[in-house]
Design an enzyme around this catalytic site. Structure first.
Site, PDB file in Angstrom:
ATOM      1  N   HIS A 121       0.688  -1.247   0.002  1.00 44.03           N
ATOM      2  CA  HIS A 121      -0.077   0.111   0.214  1.00 44.03           C
ATOM      3  C   HIS A 121       0.888   1.357  -0.192  1.00 44.03           C
ATOM      4  CE1 HIS A 121      -2.907  -2.853   2.455  1.00 44.03           C
ATOM      5  NE2 HIS A 121      -2.817  -3.005   1.109  1.00 44.03           N
ATOM      6  N   LYS A 147       6.252   6.132   7.263  1.00 42.63           N
ATOM      7  CA  LYS A 147       5.847   5.112   8.529  1.00 42.63           C
ATOM      8  C   LYS A 147       6.981   4.908   9.248  1.00 42.63           C
ATOM      9  CE  LYS A 147       2.058   3.697   5.659  1.00 42.63           C
ATOM     10  NZ  LYS A 147       1.434   2.510   4.928  1.00 42.63           N
ATOM     11  N   TYR A 165       1.922   1.467  13.824  1.00 41.90           N
ATOM     12  CA  TYR A 165       2.871   2.467  13.104  1.00 41.90           C
ATOM     13  C   TYR A 165       2.290   3.794  13.077  1.00 41.90           C
ATOM     14  CZ  TYR A 165      -0.930   1.449   9.339  1.00 41.90           C
ATOM     15  OH  TYR A 165      -1.928   1.606   8.784  1.00 41.90           O
ATOM     16  N   ASP A 169      -6.364  -6.203  -1.494  1.00 37.45           N
ATOM     17  CA  ASP A 169      -5.036  -6.757  -1.882  1.00 37.45           C
ATOM     18  C   ASP A 169      -5.107  -7.677  -2.964  1.00 37.45           C
ATOM     19  OD1 ASP A 169      -3.942  -5.033   0.093  1.00 37.45           O
ATOM     20  OD2 ASP A 169      -3.785  -6.448   1.317  1.00 37.45           O
TER      21      ASP A 169
END
Length: 181
Positions: A62, A71, A131, A168
């Site tokens: 992603h 991130k 995250y 996905d």
């Protein structure tokens, strides 16, 4: 903290100093001043996210084409194989990827700067993944590249086909993906 470079210089492994004894352990998860001093990255995190997944789940790859997100990722339960792919056409590492084992036991974090697609595969019975992001989630700008794209040929360390979300399952091929300048 100890900063460990990866094969892609912009992606960094952050290893905290863990203080432990028979009672347990303590470590500083994040310190903005030390992070900036040791990595050279001065950033502000605006959002924290957490997910829990069972063994064999693969999430990714992603990224966002607007509101690109850096991130800082870590695992607080279990173990994952974390992957970052450079989607910046102007980058000398464009199209390259790195994979790092992150676990509750090794306490490592991974800094993935803006301009990278990101994904992970759960290797333990379950994993909790946390995250921080440098920009907000923008569903309109989100893109997904297929985890098994043959041009990328990522080694996910899986023993069987992964469990995927519907999103996905229909990710774009690398050749047709909308990438960053």
């Amino acid at each position: 903290m100890n900063i460990i470079p990866t094969a892609i210089p912009d992606v960094l492994i952050i290893e905290p100093k863990v203080f432990g004894d028979s009672r347990g352990f303590f470590f500083e998860v994040f310190n903005a001043r030390e992070f900036a001093r040791q990595t050279g990255v001065a950033t502000t995190f605006v959002q924290d996210n957490q997910s829990r997944s069972i063994k064999g789940v693969l999430r990714g790859l992603h990224y966002q084409v607007e509101n690109t997100q850096g991130k800082l990722v870590r695992v607080v339960q279990g173990e994952i194989r974390d992957v970052a792919v450079d989607v910046r056409k102007s980058s000398p590492t464009f199209g390259q990827w790195v994979a790092v084992q992150l676990s509750a036991n090794n306490h490592r974090q991974l800094w993935i700067p803006p301009g990278f697609a990101h994904g992970f595969a759960v290797l333990s019975d379950a994993a909790e993944f946390l995250y921080k992001t440098t920009d907000y989630y923008n569903p309109v700008a989100e893109r997904c590249i297929r985890w098994d794209d043959p041009d990328l040929a990522i080694d996910w360390g899986l023993e069987q086909p992964p469990l995927l979300s519907d999103k996905d399952k229909v990710g774009s091929s690398w050749a047709k993906a909308e990438l960053l300048p």
